[in-house]
Design a protein around this motif. Structure first.
Motif, short mmCIF file in Angstrom:
data_model
loop_
_atom_site.label_atom_id
_atom_site.label_comp_id
_atom_site.label_asym_id
_atom_site.label_seq_id
_atom_site.Cartn_x
_atom_site.Cartn_y
_atom_site.Cartn_z
N ILE A 45 0.85 -1.20 0.00
CA ILE A 45 0.00 0.00 0.00
C ILE A 45 0.89 1.25 0.00
CG2 ILE A 45 -1.91 1.22 1.14
CD1 ILE A 45 -2.70 -1.59 0.17
N TYR A 46 1.94 1.23 0.81
CA TYR A 46 2.89 2.34 0.76
C TYR A 46 4.28 1.94 1.25
CZ TYR A 46 1.49 3.28 5.69
OH TYR A 46 1.21 3.20 7.04
N GLU A 47 5.24 2.77 0.83
CA GLU A 47 6.64 2.58 1.23
C GLU A 47 7.14 3.89 1.81
OE1 GLU A 47 8.68 1.71 -2.44
OE2 GLU A 47 7.15 0.25 -2.94
N VAL A 48 7.98 3.78 2.82
CA VAL A 48 8.56 4.98 3.42
C VAL A 48 10.09 4.83 3.43
CG1 VAL A 48 8.62 6.49 5.46
CG2 VAL A 48 6.54 5.19 4.95
N TYR A 49 10.78 5.84 2.95
CA TYR A 49 12.24 5.87 2.95
C TYR A 49 12.67 7.00 3.87
CZ TYR A 49 11.63 2.98 -1.16
OH TYR A 49 11.26 1.97 -2.00
N MET A 74 -4.63 4.41 2.12
CA MET A 74 -4.20 5.47 3.05
C MET A 74 -3.06 4.96 3.93
SD MET A 74 -7.46 5.13 5.53
CE MET A 74 -7.93 3.54 6.23
N THR A 75 -2.45 5.89 4.63
CA THR A 75 -1.42 5.51 5.60
C THR A 75 -2.10 5.17 6.93
OG1 THR A 75 -1.10 7.82 6.29
CG2 THR A 75 0.33 7.00 4.52
N LYS A 76 -1.36 4.53 7.81
CA LYS A 76 -1.93 4.15 9.12
C LYS A 76 -2.42 5.37 9.88
CE LYS A 76 0.13 1.23 11.93
NZ LYS A 76 0.65 -0.05 12.44
N GLY A 77 -1.57 6.36 9.95
CA GLY A 77 -1.89 7.57 10.72
C GLY A 77 -1.40 7.43 12.15
N HIS A 78 -0.94 8.52 12.69
CA HIS A 78 -0.38 8.50 14.05
C HIS A 78 -0.38 9.88 14.68
CE1 HIS A 78 2.97 9.37 11.23
NE2 HIS A 78 3.27 10.29 12.14
N TYR A 79 -0.29 9.89 16.00
CA TYR A 79 0.06 11.11 16.75
C TYR A 79 1.55 11.04 16.99
CZ TYR A 79 -4.82 11.88 18.22
OH TYR A 79 -6.17 12.13 18.26
N ALA A 124 -3.25 14.01 15.13
CA ALA A 124 -2.96 12.78 14.38
C ALA A 124 -3.01 13.14 12.90
CB ALA A 124 -4.00 11.72 14.70
N HIS A 125 -2.23 12.44 12.10
CA HIS A 125 -2.24 12.73 10.67
C HIS A 125 -2.19 11.45 9.86
CE1 HIS A 125 1.57 13.40 12.71
NE2 HIS A 125 2.22 12.92 11.66
N ARG A 126 -2.95 11.49 8.78
CA ARG A 126 -3.08 10.34 7.87
C ARG A 126 -3.20 10.90 6.46
NH1 ARG A 126 -7.84 6.31 8.98
NH2 ARG A 126 -6.18 5.06 9.91
N SER A 136 3.24 11.01 -3.75
CA SER A 136 4.53 11.03 -3.05
C SER A 136 4.69 12.34 -2.30
CB SER A 136 5.67 10.81 -4.04
OG SER A 136 5.76 11.87 -4.94
N PHE A 137 5.22 12.22 -1.10
CA PHE A 137 5.43 13.43 -0.29
C PHE A 137 6.61 13.24 0.65
CE2 PHE A 137 2.33 10.76 1.87
CZ PHE A 137 2.74 10.75 3.19
N LEU A 138 7.23 14.36 0.97
CA LEU A 138 8.31 14.36 1.96
C LEU A 138 7.74 14.83 3.29
CD1 LEU A 138 11.20 16.08 -0.05
CD2 LEU A 138 11.15 13.68 0.69
N PHE A 140 9.08 16.22 7.16
CA PHE A 140 10.21 16.69 7.97
C PHE A 140 9.73 16.78 9.42
CE2 PHE A 140 10.47 18.44 3.72
CZ PHE A 140 11.76 18.11 3.33
N TYR A 141 10.40 16.10 10.32
CA TYR A 141 9.90 16.00 11.69
C TYR A 141 11.05 15.73 12.66
CZ TYR A 141 10.27 11.13 10.28
OH TYR A 141 10.74 9.94 9.78
N SER A 142 10.79 16.06 13.91
CA SER A 142 11.83 15.86 14.91
C SER A 142 12.15 14.38 15.08
CB SER A 142 11.35 16.43 16.25
OG SER A 142 12.14 15.88 17.28
C1 S6P Z 1 6.48 10.73 10.07
C2 S6P Z 1 5.59 11.18 8.94
C3 S6P Z 1 5.55 10.26 7.70
C4 S6P Z 1 4.79 8.94 7.97
C5 S6P Z 1 4.57 8.14 6.68
C6 S6P Z 1 3.80 6.84 6.88
O1 S6P Z 1 6.24 11.47 11.24
O2 S6P Z 1 4.30 11.50 9.38
O3 S6P Z 1 6.84 10.00 7.26
O4 S6P Z 1 5.46 8.15 8.89
O5 S6P Z 1 3.86 8.91 5.75
O6 S6P Z 1 2.64 7.01 7.66
P1 S6P Z 1 2.45 6.19 8.99
O7 S6P Z 1 1.23 6.77 9.62
O8 S6P Z 1 2.33 4.76 8.66
O9 S6P Z 1 3.69 6.45 9.82
#
Ligand code: S6P
Ligand code: ZN
Length: 176
Positions: A45-49, A74-79, A124-126, A136-138, A140-142
C-alpha cells in the motif's frame, strides 16, 4: 556531526530505514474489512524511505493508488508522542491530508504537487491517495517526536475518504 544528503530520484537515496506496509498490515483500518480480506494481502500500500539525522528526520512516502471497496488507500496515521509538529511537502499525485485533534475534530488539506502543509502538534495525521497515480510526499519532523499508532488503532480516526460518483468525499463521524 557530519553534514549528509540524500538525493530524490524515485526514492530518497541513500536512506537509513525503509518501511513497507502491505495490505495485511493495515487491513483492519478499512471500513470494509471483509472486502480487504478478499484482496491480495501481499499488495504494497505504501513505502517509506527515511533519512535519520541528528535532530530533524526526513522521510519520503510513496502511497500507491487503489481502494478497498469505496475507500481509498491510506497511511496508518499516528500522533507524535511528543508535542512536535511536522511539515509535509507533496511531490506528486493527488490526495488528502487528514488531521485529527485530541477532541476528535477533523481538519483536512488537499495535497497535490507543490503543496507544503504544516501538521500542528497534538494532531494525528493520515494521508489518503485519491488519485490514479502514486502520491509522493516528503515529511520533515523531529527525530525525537516518537510515533503513537495505538491511539488511532483503538479510537479510529473519526473520518474516512470514500469515492462517491467518481469523486473523493470525506465522511466525518464515528467511523473507523
Ligand atoms: C512521520 C511522517 C511520515 C509517515 C509516513 C507513513 O512522522 O508523518 O513520514 O510516517 O507517511 O505514515 P504512517 O502513519 O504509517 O507512519
Ligand atoms: Zn508524523
Amino acid at each position: 556531526m557530519e553534514p549528509k544528503f540524500c538525493k530524490l530520484d524515485k526514492i530518497l537515496a541513500p536512506f537509513d530505514k525503509k518501511i513497507e506496509r502491505k495490505l495485511k498490515d493495515i487491513k483492519n483500518l478499512f471500513m470494509d474489512e471483509e472486502k480487504a480480506e478478499e484482496l491480495d494481502q501481499g499488495m504494497i500500500i505504501y513505502e517509506v524511505y527515511e533519512m535519520e539525522n541528528f535532530d530533524i528526520n526526513c522521510a519520503l512516502t510513496l502511497l500507491y493508488p487503489g481502494k478497498v471497496g469505496k475507500e481509498y488507500f491510506m497511511t496508518k496515521g499516528h500522533y507524535h508522542e511528543k508535542e512536535e509538529g511536522e511539515i509535509y511537502f507533496c511531490l506528486s499525485g493527488e490526495g488528502i491530508l487528514l488531521m485529527r485533534d485530541r477532541e476528535g475534530k477533523i481538519k483536512d488539506i488537499k495535497l497535490e504537487k507543490g503543496v507544503v502543509a504544516y501538521v500542528p502538534p497534538e494532531h494525528a495525521h493520515r494521508v489518503v491517495n485519491t488519485g490514479n497515480e502514486i502520491l509522493s510526499f516528503l515529511a520533515f519532523y523531529s527525530r525525537y517526536a516518537g510515533h503513537d499508532y495505538k491511539s488511532i488503532e483503538k479510537e479510529g480516526f473519526g473520518a474516512v475518504v470514500i469515492e462517491e460518483e467518481g469523486k473523493p468525499v470525506i465522511k466525518r463521524g464515528d467511523l473507523k
